[in-house]
Design an enzyme around this catalytic site. Structure first.
Site, PDB file in Angstrom:
ATOM      1  N   GLU A 385      38.753 -19.330  13.543  1.00 51.26           N
ATOM      2  CA  GLU A 385      40.064 -19.424  12.195  1.00 51.26           C
ATOM      3  C   GLU A 385      40.834 -21.073  13.773  1.00 51.26           C
ATOM      4  O   GLU A 385      41.694 -20.430  13.735  1.00 51.26           O
ATOM      5  CB  GLU A 385      40.494 -18.559  12.205  1.00 51.26           C
ATOM      6  CG  GLU A 385      40.470 -17.892  11.245  1.00 51.26           C
ATOM      7  CD  GLU A 385      41.020 -16.533  11.609  1.00 51.26           C
ATOM      8  OE1 GLU A 385      42.332 -16.140  12.203  1.00 51.26           O
ATOM      9  OE2 GLU A 385      40.463 -15.376  10.855  1.00 51.26           O
ATOM     10  N   GLU A 497      32.794 -11.490   6.102  1.00 49.20           N
ATOM     11  CA  GLU A 497      33.559 -11.066   6.536  1.00 49.20           C
ATOM     12  C   GLU A 497      33.861 -10.586   4.938  1.00 49.20           C
ATOM     13  O   GLU A 497      35.368 -10.063   4.275  1.00 49.20           O
ATOM     14  CB  GLU A 497      35.116 -11.136   7.448  1.00 49.20           C
ATOM     15  CG  GLU A 497      34.793 -11.608   8.505  1.00 49.20           C
ATOM     16  CD  GLU A 497      35.717 -12.543   8.924  1.00 49.20           C
ATOM     17  OE1 GLU A 497      37.079 -11.567   8.781  1.00 49.20           O
ATOM     18  OE2 GLU A 497      35.729 -12.694  10.051  1.00 49.20           O
TER      19      GLU A 497
END
EC number: 3.2.1.8
Length: 606
Positions: A385, A497
């Site tokens: 991220e 995820e």
């Protein structure tokens, strides 16, 4: 009036009634909980009918479990309860309740209580007055209509002498007037210092417990003018309805070309859902998956909480468990900007940028070297991220300690990949991020970063698409297009995820289209969505570029989304994003995932 049946326990019943281990076994240091909880005033029947005797052999037979084991029923709030075992028997689901977690004291009206005490014997409360007892929660969407509650209890001589009664009850939380109050065991049916099994069938004329919108509070309380103590040794709840089955023996075995089917799990970061101690979690993981990600414990603040102080204990135990169960491990994550996961010594770094990068090198080299030597860790999220959500997108700046301490530069990203490759030439290196499946400005920035890395020979093997998606957004066309951009770069594509939120505040016109309770139609729509996403992956990513698919959690009871959106959800747990419900039962979503793997058409029907 219903009668509560009782069983005189000739001796302590063996583990056929209570599974060992799990979310809190016996023998722990006793603790107390005294959190107050609202309760409606329970009615006090004038008398209780006499009870029939159940033989110990018939009770053991009816409640013993031939499969599955320990874990938790509901989410991480203090008011939720863990389940030691769930088993299917003649079409029914039997929940064996954890006796070391999730209980609290309870009282009716203005009567006070002193909480509960855990011990090796179970849960004990002091009978301070009428309506004082102990309770736990059964989380939605479990329905309790026609369920049978069985409690093994032991009353003190002082309680017996008080001639008070005992009452098992159930209430809909936040709608306290709706409850089951007809189950009473008269004092004459109780024997001091003797284990007795009391049973109560929830059977209301208006089927008030045939609902999925509210959690249910289940408990037992003293009625009359009691004194002394009551110890609850065990609790089982036999549900009337048959659990849904997706008819999937082993999800992992359906994957074409043997790419991994993985799942993220909790460890010591969650006492309730710890894979290493929660046997219900273990059962579903062993049945369906062959690839594991630790949700938290391999992140930086866990691995090196203070400079030079590396802690491998918990992560090693996790990797060892995976190895013992023939599962590979995906490491998550070496570098992540999130404030709570960055050690203070890095956030507060006062030295030069180059010294900071050297400290980052030390962290990555130490961790990667350790797990190269240990074996069975096949890939890493090297950087997680690092791109912001703006348009046009850019690297995170002031909200990333790594950017700031590297001299207000994104150089730490390439440095992390170079260092990881130097430490382990064979491990697969991923850049991992959310929202890049939307084929948006963030996707473009990620692609530009990868192209730059490739042009300058910065090592990178793949891109991890987190894939936290909604029921309708983003479109399958955009998901496919985003993955295709990485395929065209020659990299591996891994869904890292995956979850599909039934409700999510930022898409699908929430709250106007809020879904609550979780309807059959919503579950079937989620089934199709899982199928569509997995099918898009298989259709878009060539066999030799598939890094695998991992789901971000097992049970809906332990999803990160309900915590993330707690305020927007107004404390309701309504994301329901995973393959298994709060009780670890299959959901249609599991069938949808399986359908895509075997090439069956994606539908929103059974």
């Amino acid at each position: 009036m219903k009668k509560i049946q009782q069983l005189l326990m000739l001796s302590l019943i063996s583990s056929t009634l209570i599974a060992c281990g799990g979310g809190g076994g016996g023998g722990s240091t006793p603790t107390t909980s005294s959190s107050p909880q609202s309760s409606s005033p329970a009615s006090t029947p004038s008398s209780a009918s006499s009870s029939s005797i159940i033989s110990s052999s018939s009770l053991s037979s009816s409640l013993s479990s031939s499969s599955l084991s320990s874990s938790s029923l509901s989410s991480s709030s203090a008011s939720s309860v863990s389940s030691s075992s769930v088993a299917a028997s003649e079409g029914n689901v039997v929940i064996e309740v954890d006796m070391a977690n999730g209980w609290r004291g309870n009282a009716s009206g203005s009567t006070s209580h002193s909480g509960i005490t855990y011990s090796a014997d179970g849960v004990t409360f002091a009978a301070l007055g009428d309506g004082v007892g102990a309770v736990f929660d059964i989380a939605r969407p479990t329905t309790l209509e026609d369920a049978v509650i069985a409690m093994v209890v032991n009353v003190s001589a002082e309680f017996k002498a008080s001639e008070a009664n005992l009452q098992i009850f159930a209430q809909l939380k936040e709608d306290w007037s709706k409850g089951e109050w007809d189950c009473l065991a008269a004092s004459s049916e109780l024997t001091a210092d003797t284990d007795l099994t009391l049973t109560c069938t929830i059977d209301e004329d208006d089927d008030k417990f045939n609902q999925t919108a509210r959690d249910v509070q289940v408990g037992i309380q003293a009625k009359g003018t009691p004194a002394g103590t009551i110890t609850i040794k065990s609790v089982t709840i036999t549900l009337a309805q048959e659990a849904y089955s997706a008819n999937v023996d082993h999800l992992r075995d359906l994957a074409p070309s043997d790419f991994p089917i993985g799942v993220a799990v909790s460890n010591t970061d969650s006492a309730t859902y710890n894979l290493l101690t929660n046997s219900r979690e273990q059962a579903v993981v062993k049945k369906h998956f062959n690839h594991l990600t630790a949700g938290n414990i391999m992140k930086m603040s866990y691995m090196q909480p203070t400079e030079g102080n590396f802690n491998f204990t918990n992560a090693d135990a996790f990797v060892d468990w995976a190895t013992e169960n023939n599962m590979t491990v995906h490491g998550h994550a070496l570098v992540w900007h999130s404030d709570y996961q960055v050690p203070n010594f890095m956030k507060n770094w006062a030295g030069s940028a180059e010294d900071f990068l050297a400290a980052l090198d030390t962290h990555i080299t130490t961790i990667v070297d350790h797990y190269e030597a240990k074996g069975n860790l096949v890939s890493w999220d090297v950087v997680n991220e690092a791109i912001d959500d703006n348009s046009p997108a850019n690297f995170r700046t002031t909200d990333s300690a790594f950017y700031v301490k590297s001299g207000n530069s994104s150089v730490y990203i390439e440095r992390a990949f170079q260092t990881a490759r130097a430490a382990d030439p064979a491990v697969i290196l991923y850049y991992n991020d959310y929202n890049i499946e939307q084929n948006n400005a963030k996707t473009t920035k990620m692609v530009d970063m990868v192209k730059d890395f490739q042009a300058r020979s910065i090592p990178i093997d793949g891109v991890g698409f987190q894939m936290h998606v909604c029921m309708n957004y983003p479109s399958i066309a955009n998901i496919s297009a985003a993955m295709k951009k990485v395929v065209d770069l020659g990299l591996l594509v891994k869904i890292t995820e995956l979850d599909v939120a039934v409700n999510q505040p930022h898409c699908d016109a929430y709250p106007a289209n809020k879904i609550n309770p979780l309807t059959e139609a919503a579950q079937l729509a989620q089934k199709k969505r899982y199928c569509d996403v997995v099918k898009a992956y298989l259709d878009t990513v060539p066999v030799n570029q598939r890094g695998g698919i991992s789901v971000w959690g097992t049970t809906d009871a332990n999803t990160w989304l309900d915590g993330l959106y707690r305020e927007q959800f107004e404390d309701e747990k309504i994301s329901w994003p995973l393959l298994f419900d709060n009780n670890y039962n299959d959901k249609p979503a599991l069938r949808g995932f399986a359908d895509a793997l075997i090439g069956t058409q994606c539908t929103n029907t059974h």
